[in-house]
Scaffold this motif. Sequence first.
Motif, PDB file in Angstrom:
ATOM      1  N   ARG A 197      -7.974   2.129  11.736  1.00  0.00           N
ATOM      2  CA  ARG A 197      -7.143   1.418  10.758  1.00  0.00           C
ATOM      3  C   ARG A 197      -7.829   0.135  10.292  1.00  0.00           C
ATOM      4  NH1 ARG A 197      -1.598   0.017  12.625  1.00  0.00           N
ATOM      5  NH2 ARG A 197      -1.156  -0.058  10.402  1.00  0.00           N
ATOM      6  N   ALA A 198      -8.512  -0.549  11.204  1.00  0.00           N
ATOM      7  CA  ALA A 198      -9.200  -1.780  10.832  1.00  0.00           C
ATOM      8  C   ALA A 198     -10.355  -1.490   9.876  1.00  0.00           C
ATOM      9  CB  ALA A 198      -9.703  -2.503  12.079  1.00  0.00           C
ATOM     10  N   TYR A 199     -11.095  -0.408  10.125  1.00  0.00           N
ATOM     11  CA  TYR A 199     -12.177  -0.031   9.205  1.00  0.00           C
ATOM     12  C   TYR A 199     -11.613   0.320   7.824  1.00  0.00           C
ATOM     13  CZ  TYR A 199     -15.961   0.171  12.675  1.00  0.00           C
ATOM     14  OH  TYR A 199     -16.915  -0.142  13.601  1.00  0.00           O
ATOM     15  N   ASP A 233      -5.164   6.511  11.838  1.00  0.00           N
ATOM     16  CA  ASP A 233      -4.803   6.094  10.478  1.00  0.00           C
ATOM     17  C   ASP A 233      -4.454   7.321   9.638  1.00  0.00           C
ATOM     18  OD1 ASP A 233      -4.603   5.055   7.942  1.00  0.00           O
ATOM     19  OD2 ASP A 233      -6.356   3.771   8.121  1.00  0.00           O
ATOM     20  N   ALA A 234      -3.155   7.534   9.415  1.00  0.00           N
ATOM     21  CA  ALA A 234      -2.701   8.690   8.645  1.00  0.00           C
ATOM     22  C   ALA A 234      -2.987   8.547   7.156  1.00  0.00           C
ATOM     23  CB  ALA A 234      -1.206   8.902   8.864  1.00  0.00           C
ATOM     24  N   PHE A 235      -3.312   7.329   6.692  1.00  0.00           N
ATOM     25  CA  PHE A 235      -3.537   7.096   5.266  1.00  0.00           C
ATOM     26  C   PHE A 235      -5.018   6.973   4.906  1.00  0.00           C
ATOM     27  CE2 PHE A 235       0.760   5.493   6.044  1.00  0.00           C
ATOM     28  CZ  PHE A 235       1.450   6.265   5.127  1.00  0.00           C
ATOM     29  N   LEU A 236      -5.881   7.163   5.886  1.00  0.00           N
ATOM     30  CA  LEU A 236      -7.312   7.022   5.636  1.00  0.00           C
ATOM     31  C   LEU A 236      -7.802   8.008   4.585  1.00  0.00           C
ATOM     32  CD1 LEU A 236     -10.158   5.988   6.209  1.00  0.00           C
ATOM     33  CD2 LEU A 236     -10.222   7.478   8.225  1.00  0.00           C
ATOM     34  N   ASP A 237      -7.417   9.278   4.698  1.00  0.00           N
ATOM     35  CA  ASP A 237      -7.887  10.286   3.742  1.00  0.00           C
ATOM     36  C   ASP A 237      -7.394   9.981   2.328  1.00  0.00           C
ATOM     37  OD1 ASP A 237      -9.232  12.648   5.355  1.00  0.00           O
ATOM     38  OD2 ASP A 237      -7.559  11.907   6.549  1.00  0.00           O
ATOM     39  N   TYR A 238      -6.177   9.482   2.219  1.00  0.00           N
ATOM     40  CA  TYR A 238      -5.631   9.096   0.912  1.00  0.00           C
ATOM     41  C   TYR A 238      -6.453   7.963   0.306  1.00  0.00           C
ATOM     42  CZ  TYR A 238      -2.585   6.536  -2.291  1.00  0.00           C
ATOM     43  OH  TYR A 238      -2.091   5.844  -3.365  1.00  0.00           O
ATOM     44  N   ASN A 239      -6.683   6.920   1.086  1.00  0.00           N
ATOM     45  CA  ASN A 239      -7.411   5.762   0.557  1.00  0.00           C
ATOM     46  C   ASN A 239      -8.854   6.128   0.199  1.00  0.00           C
ATOM     47  OD1 ASN A 239      -5.292   3.863   0.710  1.00  0.00           O
ATOM     48  ND2 ASN A 239      -5.654   3.555   2.886  1.00  0.00           N
ATOM     49  N   ALA A 340      10.041  -5.929 -13.097  1.00  0.00           N
ATOM     50  CA  ALA A 340       9.429  -7.228 -13.371  1.00  0.00           C
ATOM     51  C   ALA A 340       8.378  -7.539 -12.311  1.00  0.00           C
ATOM     52  CB  ALA A 340      10.497  -8.318 -13.382  1.00  0.00           C
ATOM     53  N   ARG A 341       7.423  -8.398 -12.645  1.00  0.00           N
ATOM     54  CA  ARG A 341       6.413  -8.823 -11.692  1.00  0.00           C
ATOM     55  C   ARG A 341       7.099  -9.391 -10.445  1.00  0.00           C
ATOM     56  NH1 ARG A 341       1.127  -9.799 -12.418  1.00  0.00           N
ATOM     57  NH2 ARG A 341       1.391  -9.713 -14.675  1.00  0.00           N
ATOM     58  N   GLY A 342       6.628  -8.958  -9.287  1.00  0.00           N
ATOM     59  CA  GLY A 342       7.215  -9.426  -8.037  1.00  0.00           C
ATOM     60  C   GLY A 342       8.233  -8.464  -7.470  1.00  0.00           C
ATOM     61  N   GLU A 343       8.734  -7.518  -8.300  1.00  0.00           N
ATOM     62  CA  GLU A 343       9.706  -6.540  -7.803  1.00  0.00           C
ATOM     63  C   GLU A 343       9.027  -5.316  -7.219  1.00  0.00           C
ATOM     64  OE1 GLU A 343      13.626  -6.100  -9.972  1.00  0.00           O
ATOM     65  OE2 GLU A 343      12.268  -6.645 -11.596  1.00  0.00           O
ATOM     66  N   ARG A 344       7.739  -5.174  -7.490  1.00  0.00           N
ATOM     67  CA  ARG A 344       7.012  -4.046  -6.937  1.00  0.00           C
ATOM     68  C   ARG A 344       5.730  -4.568  -6.325  1.00  0.00           C
ATOM     69  NH1 ARG A 344       3.596  -0.836 -11.431  1.00  0.00           N
ATOM     70  NH2 ARG A 344       2.901   0.073  -9.490  1.00  0.00           N
ATOM     71  N   GLN A 345       5.197  -3.791  -5.406  1.00  0.00           N
ATOM     72  CA  GLN A 345       3.977  -4.220  -4.723  1.00  0.00           C
ATOM     73  C   GLN A 345       2.777  -4.114  -5.638  1.00  0.00           C
ATOM     74  OE1 GLN A 345       3.544  -3.093  -0.623  1.00  0.00           O
ATOM     75  NE2 GLN A 345       1.410  -2.561  -0.928  1.00  0.00           N
ATOM     76  N   GLY A 346       2.760  -3.091  -6.470  1.00  0.00           N
ATOM     77  CA  GLY A 346       1.661  -2.925  -7.413  1.00  0.00           C
ATOM     78  C   GLY A 346       0.535  -2.119  -6.809  1.00  0.00           C
ATOM     79  N   GLY A 347      -0.230  -1.448  -7.686  1.00  0.00           N
ATOM     80  CA  GLY A 347      -1.350  -0.654  -7.230  1.00  0.00           C
ATOM     81  C   GLY A 347      -0.893   0.658  -6.629  1.00  0.00           C
ATOM     82  N   SER A 348      -1.869   1.461  -6.209  1.00  0.00           N
ATOM     83  CA  SER A 348      -1.549   2.766  -5.657  1.00  0.00           C
ATOM     84  C   SER A 348      -2.020   2.918  -4.218  1.00  0.00           C
ATOM     85  CB  SER A 348      -2.204   3.864  -6.509  1.00  0.00           C
ATOM     86  OG  SER A 348      -1.690   3.835  -7.817  1.00  0.00           O
ATOM     87  N   ARG A 349      -2.657   1.939  -3.671  1.00  0.00           N
ATOM     88  CA  ARG A 349      -3.124   2.069  -2.305  1.00  0.00           C
ATOM     89  C   ARG A 349      -1.959   1.869  -1.350  1.00  0.00           C
ATOM     90  NH1 ARG A 349      -6.757  -3.308  -1.101  1.00  0.00           N
ATOM     91  NH2 ARG A 349      -5.201  -4.484   0.028  1.00  0.00           N
ATOM     92  N   THR A 350      -2.084   2.471  -0.213  1.00  0.00           N
ATOM     93  CA  THR A 350      -0.987   2.358   0.740  1.00  0.00           C
ATOM     94  C   THR A 350      -1.536   2.305   2.145  1.00  0.00           C
ATOM     95  OG1 THR A 350       1.154   3.265   1.380  1.00  0.00           O
ATOM     96  CG2 THR A 350      -0.613   4.849   1.019  1.00  0.00           C
ATOM     97  N   HIS A 351      -0.666   1.933   3.055  1.00  0.00           N
ATOM     98  CA  HIS A 351      -1.022   1.857   4.462  1.00  0.00           C
ATOM     99  C   HIS A 351       0.256   1.763   5.250  1.00  0.00           C
ATOM    100  CE1 HIS A 351      -4.120   1.635   7.439  1.00  0.00           C
ATOM    101  NE2 HIS A 351      -5.036   1.437   6.515  1.00  0.00           N
ATOM    102  N   GLU A 352       0.110   1.927   6.549  1.00  0.00           N
ATOM    103  CA  GLU A 352       1.290   1.823   7.403  1.00  0.00           C
ATOM    104  C   GLU A 352       1.718   0.389   7.532  1.00  0.00           C
ATOM    105  OE1 GLU A 352       1.306   5.123  10.732  1.00  0.00           O
ATOM    106  OE2 GLU A 352      -0.593   4.064  10.724  1.00  0.00           O
TER     107      GLU A 352
END
Length: 352
Positions: A197-199, A233-239, A340-352
């Motif tokens: 996960r750190a990598y 890291d379950a999201f590594l393949d996605y990222n 509105a800005r600030g209501e969403r995290q933004g971007g498409s990357r994700t992580h636990e």
Amino acid sequence: MRTALFCFAFVAVFSGRAAADRCAGATSRLALVFAQLAQGDIASARENLGPIQAQHPDCPEIILALARMADETGNAPDAGSLFARYLQLAPQDPRAYTYFGRFLIERRQYDQADSLSAQALETNPQDPGVMALRGQILDMKGQPQEGLALLERASELDGKDAETEFYLGTMYDRAKRPAEAVRCFKRTVAINPHNARAYDYLALNLEPLGQVVAAEQAYGKALEVNRPGPHFDAFLDYNYGRFLGKRGDPKASKFFFDRAVELAPDVRAVWYERAKLNLQLKNYEQARSDAERAATLRDDRGIIIDLQIYALLERVYHRLGDAELAQKYAELAKKTPVLARGERQGGSRTHE
């Protein structure tokens, strides 16, 4: 069961002698065991702990080492019992609170972790591990500035605690401070090179700094060490799939997205990104299936909003020649407000 019985028998033999006396002659070897645990080298730690147990059966620190081994190998019942036992035996040792508190957080026992961290801060207010634990709790309670201050102070006092550096790095990541995040994650993997996960986080934060080659190397290390366990890291393949897509390698990107939907089937962003890629590759039926699946999933973090889903489905059905459904999603897109800005995290990357 055999491990549980052994641990129970082991903790029952303690005498009333001082803890330091009971561990006399084992200090340097115990330090090696704890260093190996910090590095994620459980096999070596277990091998080195065996002789210490045989020669110093009354040493309380063996309980802490056994607790951490049980935690790292997924044996939560034994780990919880052993951490609690060590806290009873060594209430003045800050590590008793730090490791037990982190264990409780991982098990989502937040109220207990909160109480333990507050008690620890009263007992050992200047201990870096205790500061880091309390800082993490404060951040989780919606007090990020107070939490960040404690974690930064803990890092200044002791930059060799992998968990402190990792959590501090995630706070910088959320605050979109990639340079500081990179520093923390580099420290984390230097201490524990088995932390996938750190990598992954390291790679994600190297990208906005323009360090693409270094990011690809970090992803490679993450894939190499990503094994079941506490740092999986379950999201590594996605990222990594998104990274490859941006690098112009859609075939490789799809390979990792295919794995990502198996590892994180309830995450909207995973299906959305594969749908976009399938649309690009002209796999229209699979794009439709993926986009429809994404539409059924909630995304409370606002990484992929409804408007993005509707716009994608409009394009997919247009390509499939279904004018009626394309129009349906075009109308839904028009009626859906943009957050509105600030209501969403933004971007498409994700992580636990």
